[in-house]
Design an enzyme around this catalytic site. Structure first.
Site, short mmCIF file in Angstrom:
data_model
loop_
_atom_site.label_atom_id
_atom_site.label_comp_id
_atom_site.label_asym_id
_atom_site.label_seq_id
_atom_site.Cartn_x
_atom_site.Cartn_y
_atom_site.Cartn_z
N THR A 314 26.90 26.05 49.08
CA THR A 314 26.97 24.70 48.51
C THR A 314 28.33 24.09 48.80
OG1 THR A 314 26.89 23.39 46.46
CG2 THR A 314 27.66 25.66 46.25
N HIS A 370 26.29 40.14 38.40
CA HIS A 370 27.09 41.35 38.15
C HIS A 370 26.20 42.57 37.89
CE1 HIS A 370 30.63 43.53 37.64
NE2 HIS A 370 31.29 42.79 36.79
#
Length: 400
Positions: A314, A370
């Site tokens: 992005t 994570h």
């Protein structure tokens, strides 16, 4: 408003002293009749001294006739007190030139050391005044145009008020899907963001040097985004954990890099996918990015082109942001945000030591899941991207 002191050459001040004492020399001439009774009586000396005390008050009167005698000299007399009142120090030569040419010293901006008015400043102002006297109409016209353009320029900086202000509307179907997926992504993943700073001066130099030939051969403008895409894809091949996905309790590593590109559209944020991006050159990536972005904004992409991405890129810097903390779109586990490129002073280390140089700098921010990507994994990935960009060796990848 009075001059307290003048900082400058003492000899120049001494040269000006006779000019200041000139009126005092004229005072005895006016007192000559009062000196005749000196032989009659010493007691009358105080009377003769009384006019001396009043002489300073009469000095302006003595100067006034001198200023009024020639019809063209008032301008020559006025600049001297005006310049001194403004705290402008000028030499006797400059003051004399100003008086001869009718230049107001207070209106000048000195180009000398400390803003001192020089002889050249006075002569230039005199020439400008002569040119204005010869053609006053052309001078007035630009001034009037500039005066009328100033309010227009000030008014143009204000943004128009949106028609949506004070209204309500229902969310579109696409907006509902985007909202649902963003919330689902945050609720499903353990997301965090890591940021690094990258010196892209070499990439900027390469782009500036090759954008002309690139546009001639590829028919496209060479932007920065394909360089970031190329570096990001190559790093994914070395660190595939950022290109993986989770299926139940299994980690799936795809055999290709399908790069999703975030595109801002009037309907909302969409992410069309460049399939098999790892096999493409910078020219191919540039062509694919431009084509997908244009068709996505025009609502001409197929559902298949909006799915199957394994990693997302992005360009948050397109709106001027230094960096962002993008949300990872499901089912991928990583998204790389590219901030705006800015030039600023940076400490550069070389063989001769450290120095300060102007460099093109950018922040890269990667958000990741994570659950399978640790901070060390994200750090190694960003380091690989940073080194590739700072090396700037993309000539062979331009495809021209």
């Amino acid at each position: 408003g009075a001059v307290v002191a003048v900082v400058g050459d003492a000899s120049a001040q001494q040269a000006e002293a006779p000019k200041d004492e000139a009126p005092k020399a004229e005072a005895p001439q006016a007192e000559a009749p009062s000196e005749q009774p000196k032989a009659e009586a010493p007691a009358e000396q105080p009377k003769a001294e009384a006019p001396k005390a009043e002489a300073p008050a009469e000095q302006p009167k003595a100067e006034a006739p001198k200023a009024e005698a020639p019809a063209e000299q008032p301008k020559a007399v006025q600049p001297q007190p005006t310049a001194e009142a403004a705290g402008v120090y000028v030499t006797p030569l400059v003051r004399k030139l100003a008086a001869e040419n009718g230049v107001d010293l207070a209106s000048l901006a000195g180009t000398g050391v400390g803003g001192r008015i020089r002889k050249q400043d006075v002569l230039a102002a005199a020439e400008a005044a002569k040119a204005a006297a010869v053609a006053p109409a052309p001078e007035q016209a630009p001034a009037a145009a500039a005066a009328s353009a100033a309010p227009a320029a000030a008014a143009s900086t204000r943004l128009p008020v949106s028609e949506l202000r004070g209204t309500t509307e229902k969310m579109t179907r696409l907006r509902k899907i985007i909202a649902s997926r963003m919330v689902e992504s945050l609720q499903t993943m353990a997301q965090l963001t890591t940021v690094v700073e990258v010196d892209v001066t070499k990439v900027a130099a390469l782009r500036a040097r090759m954008k002309g030939p690139f546009e001639q051969k590829a028919g496209l403008k060479l932007t920065y985004l394909p360089f970031f895409a190329k570096a990001a894809i190559e790093a994914l091949q070395a660190y595939p954990k950022l290109n993986a996905r989770i299926e139940d309790d299994t980690i799936v590593y795809p055999e290709s890099e399908n790069l999703s590109i975030a595109v801002d559209t009037p309907r909302g944020l969409l992410t069309p996918v460049i399939k098999n991006a790892g096999d493409l050159s910078i020219a191919d990536l540039s062509r694919a990015i431009n084509d997908l972005a244009a068709r996505t904004r025009d609502n001409k992409v197929s559902p298949d082109e909006l799915s199957g991405g394994t990693f997302t890129l992005t360009n948050t810097g397109s709106a001027g942001a230094l960096f962002d903390t993008p949300i990872v779109p499901l089912p991928t586990v990583g998204i790389l945000g590219v901030g705006t490129i800015v030039k600023r002073p940076v400490v550069v280390s070389g063989p001769e030591g450290d120095s300060i140089a102007i460099r093109s700098m950018v922040y890269l921010a990667i958000s990741y899941d994570h659950r399978i990507v640790d901070g060390a994994d994200a750090g190694r990935y960003l380091t690989a991207v940073r080194k590739r960009l700072e090396e700037g060796a993309f000539e062979a990848d331009l495809g021209i």
